[in-house]
Motif scaffolding. Sequence first.
Motif, mmCIF file in Angstrom:
data_model
loop_
_atom_site.group_PDB
_atom_site.id
_atom_site.type_symbol
_atom_site.label_atom_id
_atom_site.label_comp_id
_atom_site.label_asym_id
_atom_site.label_seq_id
_atom_site.Cartn_x
_atom_site.Cartn_y
_atom_site.Cartn_z
ATOM 1 N N UNK A 168 26.666 -57.932 -72.877
ATOM 2 C CA UNK A 168 25.447 -57.656 -72.106
ATOM 3 C C UNK A 168 24.200 -57.999 -72.918
ATOM 4 N N UNK A 169 24.245 -57.771 -74.227
ATOM 5 C CA UNK A 169 23.098 -58.120 -75.064
ATOM 6 C C UNK A 169 22.857 -59.616 -75.103
ATOM 7 N N UNK A 170 23.947 -60.377 -75.213
ATOM 8 C CA UNK A 170 23.828 -61.832 -75.256
ATOM 9 C C UNK A 170 23.354 -62.399 -73.920
ATOM 10 N N UNK A 171 23.998 -61.965 -72.827
ATOM 11 C CA UNK A 171 23.720 -62.567 -71.530
ATOM 12 C C UNK A 171 22.496 -61.982 -70.834
ATOM 13 N N UNK A 172 22.398 -60.638 -70.807
ATOM 14 C CA UNK A 172 21.353 -59.992 -70.006
ATOM 15 C C UNK A 172 20.062 -59.835 -70.793
ATOM 16 N N UNK A 173 20.149 -59.242 -71.972
ATOM 17 C CA UNK A 173 18.930 -59.036 -72.757
ATOM 18 C C UNK A 173 18.409 -60.346 -73.352
ATOM 19 N N UNK B 255 19.878 -67.504 -64.664
ATOM 20 C CA UNK B 255 19.400 -66.149 -64.954
ATOM 21 C C UNK B 255 20.122 -65.130 -64.080
ATOM 22 N N UNK B 256 20.290 -65.451 -62.792
ATOM 23 C CA UNK B 256 20.978 -64.536 -61.886
ATOM 24 C C UNK B 256 22.427 -64.333 -62.316
ATOM 25 N N UNK C 295 25.580 -56.992 -66.355
ATOM 26 C CA UNK C 295 25.750 -55.668 -65.743
ATOM 27 C C UNK C 295 27.220 -55.280 -65.699
ATOM 28 N N UNK C 296 28.069 -56.209 -65.272
ATOM 29 C CA UNK C 296 29.500 -55.929 -65.164
ATOM 30 C C UNK C 296 30.111 -55.668 -66.544
ATOM 31 N N UNK C 297 29.618 -56.361 -67.576
ATOM 32 C CA UNK C 297 30.114 -56.117 -68.936
ATOM 33 C C UNK C 297 29.625 -54.780 -69.475
#
Length: 330
Positions: free
Chosen positions: A82-87, A168-169, A176-178
């Motif tokens: 989540x840190x890599x992909x979302x943040x 981005x989406x 979120x899922x991770x």
Amino acid sequence: MMNTPPSAPGRRAELLAAGAAAVTVVLWASAFVSIRSAGAAYAPGGLALGRLLAGALTLGVLCLVRGEGLPPRAAWRGIAISGLLWFGFYMVALNWGEQQVDAGTAALVVNIGPILIALLGSRLLGDAMPPRLLAGMAVSFAGAVTVGLSMSGGGGSSVLGVVLCLLAAGAYAAGVVAQKPALGSGSPLQVTTFGCLVGAVVCLPFAGQLVRDAADAPASATLNMLYLGVFPTALAFTTWAYALARTTASRMGATTYAVPALVVLMSWLFLDEVPGLFTLGGGLLCLAGVAVSRSRPRSRATAAAGTAPSPEPAATARPAGAAEAGDERS
């Protein structure tokens, strides 16, 4: 068997989770207004890094005050992803995409995120897909399409911008899922803090860009960047994690469809951008869809009692607990 209301502790926990989700949605909506100001002076990567550093510092102080230690080992995989992909990736791609397309197109494309969350959550997490959730998401997406089309400017889009918003989406949904499984072992503050820190590390290659932009940026743009780090990142991602730990990823994703409606309202209040009738109508559809997706159906026994032709519905009524056994987790 008589229907019994939820216990006071259960009701309190449900209200706290709903309140946390509401805080998240309001602050994420305000982020779009601040990004417009900060994005005029900061490049996409520098803005993302500055925001994440401000957020990580704020969250680190909160962890020290609360005595939070390192997350459990079981939470690290979800935190890292989540840190890599979302943040990290999401913030850079979204900042860049919004410089290539108009705000309406960006909002329209990014709002496929909740749909992707529902699909991934059902596939990877076993999230339930009750009819009300699907119906609410359909209504909200129709509202997001209406808002996006009504706000789109002619000739303001580019293929690169649309692709960046799509990426981005996808990163948002995967993040979120991770994050959801990580919340099963780590606290919301731990998962958010270290996810934000991972994102900041990923964006460190933009440090030179941040320093150069900060030297020339007006104070208002820098203050907006700091606001993005403290409130829409540190606070809002923590309240998001708190609510996500208490419901499904699909349901939380559907809640974010309230963001476009609030962005329209905030742009009206703070930027003097008067929305048209189609924009207002789309915003109302977004809110209506969220209300439907978060509502709970009446028990099947109650519904059957009102529609069954039998004069003695009580003889065949099912217990309330059994009627709700297949419903979505709260």
